[in-house]
Design a protein around this motif. Structure first.
Motif, PDB file in Angstrom:
ATOM      1  N   VAL A 103       0.621  -1.308  -0.301  1.00 45.15           N
ATOM      2  CA  VAL A 103      -0.192  -0.528   0.351  1.00 45.15           C
ATOM      3  C   VAL A 103       0.886   1.169  -0.107  1.00 45.15           C
ATOM      4  O   VAL A 103       0.285   2.187  -0.087  1.00 45.15           O
ATOM      5  CB  VAL A 103      -0.934   0.162   1.515  1.00 45.15           C
ATOM      6  CG1 VAL A 103      -2.067   1.519   1.467  1.00 45.15           C
ATOM      7  CG2 VAL A 103      -1.921  -1.211   1.352  1.00 45.15           C
ATOM      8  N   GLY A 104       2.213   1.382   0.627  1.00 39.64           N
ATOM      9  CA  GLY A 104       3.304   2.494   0.927  1.00 39.64           C
ATOM     10  C   GLY A 104       2.944   2.969   1.873  1.00 39.64           C
ATOM     11  O   GLY A 104       3.904   4.303   2.041  1.00 39.64           O
ATOM     12  N   ARG A 105       1.647   2.622   2.257  1.00 36.75           N
ATOM     13  CA  ARG A 105       1.678   2.900   3.857  1.00 36.75           C
ATOM     14  C   ARG A 105       1.219   2.288   5.430  1.00 36.75           C
ATOM     15  O   ARG A 105       1.204   0.839   5.553  1.00 36.75           O
ATOM     16  CB  ARG A 105       0.683   4.296   3.957  1.00 36.75           C
ATOM     17  CG  ARG A 105      -0.342   3.559   3.362  1.00 36.75           C
ATOM     18  CD  ARG A 105      -1.921   4.815   3.982  1.00 36.75           C
ATOM     19  NE  ARG A 105      -2.637   4.225   3.541  1.00 36.75           N
ATOM     20  CZ  ARG A 105      -3.785   3.402   4.692  1.00 36.75           C
ATOM     21  NH1 ARG A 105      -3.726   2.847   5.696  1.00 36.75           N
ATOM     22  NH2 ARG A 105      -5.182   2.428   4.170  1.00 36.75           N
ATOM     23  N   GLU A 106       1.364   3.087   6.684  1.00 34.96           N
ATOM     24  CA  GLU A 106       1.197   1.388   7.539  1.00 34.96           C
ATOM     25  C   GLU A 106      -0.773   1.275   7.562  1.00 34.96           C
ATOM     26  O   GLU A 106      -1.464   2.663   6.792  1.00 34.96           O
ATOM     27  CB  GLU A 106       1.016   1.940   9.006  1.00 34.96           C
ATOM     28  CG  GLU A 106       0.737   1.327   9.897  1.00 34.96           C
ATOM     29  CD  GLU A 106       1.180   1.479  11.194  1.00 34.96           C
ATOM     30  OE1 GLU A 106       1.204   1.157  12.423  1.00 34.96           O
ATOM     31  OE2 GLU A 106       1.629   3.132  11.406  1.00 34.96           O
ATOM     32  N   VAL A 107      -0.629   0.175   7.664  1.00 36.19           N
ATOM     33  CA  VAL A 107      -2.062  -0.185   7.610  1.00 36.19           C
ATOM     34  C   VAL A 107      -2.021  -0.556   8.958  1.00 36.19           C
ATOM     35  O   VAL A 107      -1.568  -1.831  10.131  1.00 36.19           O
ATOM     36  CB  VAL A 107      -2.824  -1.753   6.229  1.00 36.19           C
ATOM     37  CG1 VAL A 107      -3.993  -1.935   6.718  1.00 36.19           C
ATOM     38  CG2 VAL A 107      -1.841  -0.724   4.897  1.00 36.19           C
ATOM     39  N   LEU A 108      -3.447  -0.630   9.616  1.00 33.90           N
ATOM     40  CA  LEU A 108      -4.418  -0.707  10.600  1.00 33.90           C
ATOM     41  C   LEU A 108      -5.212  -2.312  10.743  1.00 33.90           C
ATOM     42  O   LEU A 108      -5.789  -2.296   9.858  1.00 33.90           O
ATOM     43  CB  LEU A 108      -4.488  -0.033  11.439  1.00 33.90           C
ATOM     44  CG  LEU A 108      -4.066   0.839  11.864  1.00 33.90           C
ATOM     45  CD1 LEU A 108      -4.688   2.288  12.447  1.00 33.90           C
ATOM     46  CD2 LEU A 108      -3.204   0.795  12.841  1.00 33.90           C
ATOM     47  N   PHE A 109      -4.348  -3.482  11.494  1.00 30.98           N
ATOM     48  CA  PHE A 109      -4.892  -5.170  10.477  1.00 30.98           C
ATOM     49  C   PHE A 109      -6.409  -4.791  11.711  1.00 30.98           C
ATOM     50  O   PHE A 109      -7.083  -4.922  11.360  1.00 30.98           O
ATOM     51  CB  PHE A 109      -4.075  -5.762  11.473  1.00 30.98           C
ATOM     52  CG  PHE A 109      -3.316  -6.358  10.113  1.00 30.98           C
ATOM     53  CD1 PHE A 109      -3.400  -6.542   9.065  1.00 30.98           C
ATOM     54  CD2 PHE A 109      -1.820  -5.400   9.608  1.00 30.98           C
ATOM     55  CE1 PHE A 109      -2.452  -6.760   7.773  1.00 30.98           C
ATOM     56  CE2 PHE A 109      -0.767  -5.125   8.860  1.00 30.98           C
ATOM     57  CZ  PHE A 109      -1.315  -6.504   7.948  1.00 30.98           C
ATOM     58  N   ARG A 110      -6.075  -4.518  13.020  1.00 33.30           N
ATOM     59  CA  ARG A 110      -7.038  -3.791  13.597  1.00 33.30           C
ATOM     60  C   ARG A 110      -7.340  -3.409  14.397  1.00 33.30           C
ATOM     61  O   ARG A 110      -6.754  -2.421  14.911  1.00 33.30           O
ATOM     62  CB  ARG A 110      -6.026  -5.462  15.333  1.00 33.30           C
ATOM     63  CG  ARG A 110      -7.268  -5.683  16.016  1.00 33.30           C
ATOM     64  CD  ARG A 110      -8.113  -7.231  15.094  1.00 33.30           C
ATOM     65  NE  ARG A 110      -9.633  -7.571  16.441  1.00 33.30           N
ATOM     66  CZ  ARG A 110      -9.581  -9.087  15.810  1.00 33.30           C
ATOM     67  NH1 ARG A 110      -9.714  -9.624  14.768  1.00 33.30           N
ATOM     68  NH2 ARG A 110     -10.794  -9.300  16.859  1.00 33.30           N
ATOM     69  N   ASP A 124      -8.269  -4.629  -2.018  1.00 34.44           N
ATOM     70  CA  ASP A 124      -6.944  -4.912  -1.750  1.00 34.44           C
ATOM     71  C   ASP A 124      -7.412  -4.208  -0.575  1.00 34.44           C
ATOM     72  O   ASP A 124      -7.847  -3.723  -0.422  1.00 34.44           O
ATOM     73  CB  ASP A 124      -6.595  -3.871  -2.624  1.00 34.44           C
ATOM     74  CG  ASP A 124      -6.371  -2.706  -2.855  1.00 34.44           C
ATOM     75  OD1 ASP A 124      -6.521  -1.418  -1.293  1.00 34.44           O
ATOM     76  OD2 ASP A 124      -6.523  -1.952  -4.249  1.00 34.44           O
ATOM     77  N   ILE A 125      -6.389  -4.340   0.445  1.00 32.21           N
ATOM     78  CA  ILE A 125      -5.788  -4.399   2.077  1.00 32.21           C
ATOM     79  C   ILE A 125      -6.211  -2.687   2.493  1.00 32.21           C
ATOM     80  O   ILE A 125      -6.631  -2.761   3.257  1.00 32.21           O
ATOM     81  CB  ILE A 125      -4.579  -4.819   2.420  1.00 32.21           C
ATOM     82  CG1 ILE A 125      -4.342  -4.980   4.028  1.00 32.21           C
ATOM     83  CG2 ILE A 125      -3.280  -3.876   2.092  1.00 32.21           C
ATOM     84  CD1 ILE A 125      -3.902  -5.234   4.452  1.00 32.21           C
ATOM     85  N   GLY A 126      -5.979  -1.833   1.688  1.00 29.97           N
ATOM     86  CA  GLY A 126      -5.978  -0.284   1.464  1.00 29.97           C
ATOM     87  C   GLY A 126      -7.539  -0.092   2.158  1.00 29.97           C
ATOM     88  O   GLY A 126      -7.458   0.721   2.410  1.00 29.97           O
ATOM     89  N   ALA A 127      -7.689  -0.523  -0.270  1.00 29.36           N
ATOM     90  CA  ALA A 127      -9.966  -0.187   0.008  1.00 29.36           C
ATOM     91  C   ALA A 127     -10.082  -0.961   1.832  1.00 29.36           C
ATOM     92  O   ALA A 127     -11.179  -0.586   1.832  1.00 29.36           O
ATOM     93  CB  ALA A 127      -9.719  -0.661  -1.258  1.00 29.36           C
ATOM     94  N   THR A 128      -9.956  -2.329   1.939  1.00 23.71           N
ATOM     95  CA  THR A 128     -10.688  -2.736   2.695  1.00 23.71           C
ATOM     96  C   THR A 128     -10.479  -2.017   4.364  1.00 23.71           C
ATOM     97  O   THR A 128     -11.645  -2.059   4.971  1.00 23.71           O
ATOM     98  CB  THR A 128      -9.815  -4.393   3.175  1.00 23.71           C
ATOM     99  OG1 THR A 128     -10.858  -4.937   1.484  1.00 23.71           O
ATOM    100  CG2 THR A 128     -10.670  -5.224   4.523  1.00 23.71           C
TER     101      THR A 128
END
Length: 529
Positions: A249-256, A453-457
């Protein structure tokens, strides 16, 4: 060589496959930009990336569905040209697509030999085929009855048939595109055991998925694509879900995502003993009862095809109920029109975003006001009684659309761009902007992050939690059990058109949920509220 009856083994041995400098262009899109990728015998290589990163395109090139504009492919060090799937199969390359390619009325054996020449032409040698299928099943732990008709099989069993089809054709390299999307947790575990066994026996496996925990559980190496290019190829031991998400994604993603503790309010949606038919005229909903409160997310878990779609359509007024009632904030909306139900406070994110969420030939601005186009200020130019239509105020529509596009970060070239030109994630943002801007009492979200994808999710899930905190009642229907567990205050499981149990979201047991999804466990009837 008899295509229906070789001895079990890897006659088409693949030690390595290399793709060098692969370029694939479509009109206006550079899908693959000089990609280098390789996989080796005995290895499970995961391929990650956002939607549109080029993963499936790259694998379609390897399988012969697309021809590269530039680049070369080497199998066991020898350059090859793969002009079709038939040529890929001859080389020992097989692919299991996300949507299974099975003929439902035929048996497992008939599906497996479909398209292959028979030693008894013009007759099929099904006895020999069944023997070979049983050998493959035993060797790899792919339990399936060769004489069963495909329509009788569970989703996980149908996937086994697809894998057997590839192995029957002596695939030494197997490509799997999103293979766990429709499986229960138990079926996922069984699939992973099969894939590890295949790797141990010398197969090479390429595994495309959005689910990072699956990548960490299964793969040996991981290649991340972004905008058609390789970001990195890493060993699993050197990777973490956080690092992989950052690369994608090019940035930090929060999973929770942080889930605010709130007090639920009054009942907004009440479904009482609902019954409805499916598209084939058979019972799809059987005595379904549930309730959703203000500031609550009730998640509906279940394997695809167990009545979830029909439940959403009955609530939204798109499918008639045979028996039972649907109430929104105390008002009976059973079998009312979608327009009436929207006026009672429903917002709806349909699972088929292109077919039901937008009018693809309408502009972004026009799609933004689909349900409010007859209201001021959008319809402010007079009314034609004979044609029962309003003159639209284009300036007001475009001003409103501009505001919402900015607020929901919908990436579009222009307000007048047809919706069909947007990515899946941006279409979903457009639908969210339209539905949530009406400040609904009830949000019905059906598969809201499917295929994203993970960012949109992450963005969609954050919006759902914000809406919950605002006071909206949310019915979340999702086949992604991780999503259900992350967002739901309570979880209801559907199996064969029935609610087989409702459990608290906090501390929910994944094994128990999986057994319920498979129909192996039913909880005692308890309060639906």
């Amino acid at each position: 060589m008899n295509p229906q009856g070789e001895a079990l083994g890897l006659e088409k041995r693949i030690e390595s496959v290399e793709m060098r400098g692969i370029v694939k262009r479509f009109p206006g899109v550079l899908a693959n930009d000089h990609i280098d990728f390789d996989v080796h015998a005995g290895e499970i290589h995961a391929l990650l990336g956002e939607n549109g990163a080029g993963k499936t395109t790259l694998m379609n090139v390897l399988y012969g569905l697309y021809q590269p504009d530039e680049g070369e492919i080497y199998v066991n060090g020898r350059r090859v040209v793969i002009g079709s799937p038939y040529q890929a199969i001859k080389l020992g390359i097989g692919m299991v697509h996300q949507h299974f390619m099975l003929a439902q009325p035929l048996t497992v054996a008939e599906n497996v030999v479909l398209g292959l020449p028979s030693p008894r032409e013009p007759l099929l040698d099904l006895a020999q085929a069944e023997k070979r299928i049983n050998e493959i099943s035993q060797a790899y732990g792919l339990k399936v009855d060769p004489r069963a008709q495909v329509w009788q099989l569970a989703v996980g069993e149908q996937q086994r048939v697809e894998i057997i089809k590839a192995l029957y054709r002596q695939a030494a390299l197997l490509i799997l595109d999103e293979p766990t999307a429709v499986l229960t947790p138990q079926e996922v575990k069984e699939l992973f055991v099969v894939l590890r066994r295949m790797a141990e026996q010398g197969h090479a496996i390429i595994f495309i998925t959005h689910k990072l925990h699956e990548v960490m559980a299964l793969s040996d190496r991981i290649t991340v694509l972004k905008a058609g290019r390789v970001v990195a190829t890493v060993n699993r031991s050197d990777a973490t879900p956080e690092k992989l998400a950052q690369m994608m994604v090019g940035r930090e993603v929060l999973f929770r995502l942080p889930k605010e503790k709130v007090e639920k309010g009054r009942v907004i949606l009440q479904v009482k003993s609902l019954e409805a038919l499916g598209d084939k005229g058979l019972p799809a909903l059987k005595e379904v009862s549930l309730a959703v409160h203000q500031r609550e997310i009730l998640g509906i878990a279940g394997v695809s095809g167990n009545g979830q779609r029909e439940l959403a359509e009955v609530i939204a007024g798109l499918r008639p109920a045979r028996e039972g009632k649907v109430l929104i904030d105390g008002q009976d909306v059973t079998n009312r029109s979608p327009c009436d139900i929207i006026e009672q406070g429903l917002a709806y994110i349909p699972e088929e975003r292109l077919q039901m969420g937008v009018v693809t030939d309408f502009s972004v601005a026009e799609n933004m006001i689909l349900e409010t186009h007859g209201q001021r200020p959008f319809a402010d130019g007079g009314f034609l009684p004979l044609n029962r239509c309003w003159f639209l105020n284009r300036r007001a529509i475009e001003d409103y659309a501009t505001q919402k596009i900015s607020e929901y970060d919908v990436k579009t070239p222009d307000l007048r761009t047809p919706a069909r030109h947007l990515s899946g994630g941006n279409i979903q943002r457009l639908i969210l902007a339209r539905e949530l801007s009406r400040q609904p009492k009830l949000l019905l979200a059906a598969q809201p992050t499917r295929g994203l994808d993970i960012g949109a999710t992450e963005y969609i899930r954050r919006k759902l939690l914000e809406e919950r905190a605002r006071g909206t009642a949310i019915l979340l229907i999702s086949e992604d059990l991780d999503e259900i567990l992350a967002l739901s205050d309570r979880i209801a499981v559907m199996y064969e058109g029935e609610i087989v149990g409702i459990v608290p979201g906090e501390g929910a047991d994944v094994e128990q949920l999986g057994l319920m999804m498979a129909g192996a466990l039913r909880l005692e009837a308890g309060p639906t509220q």
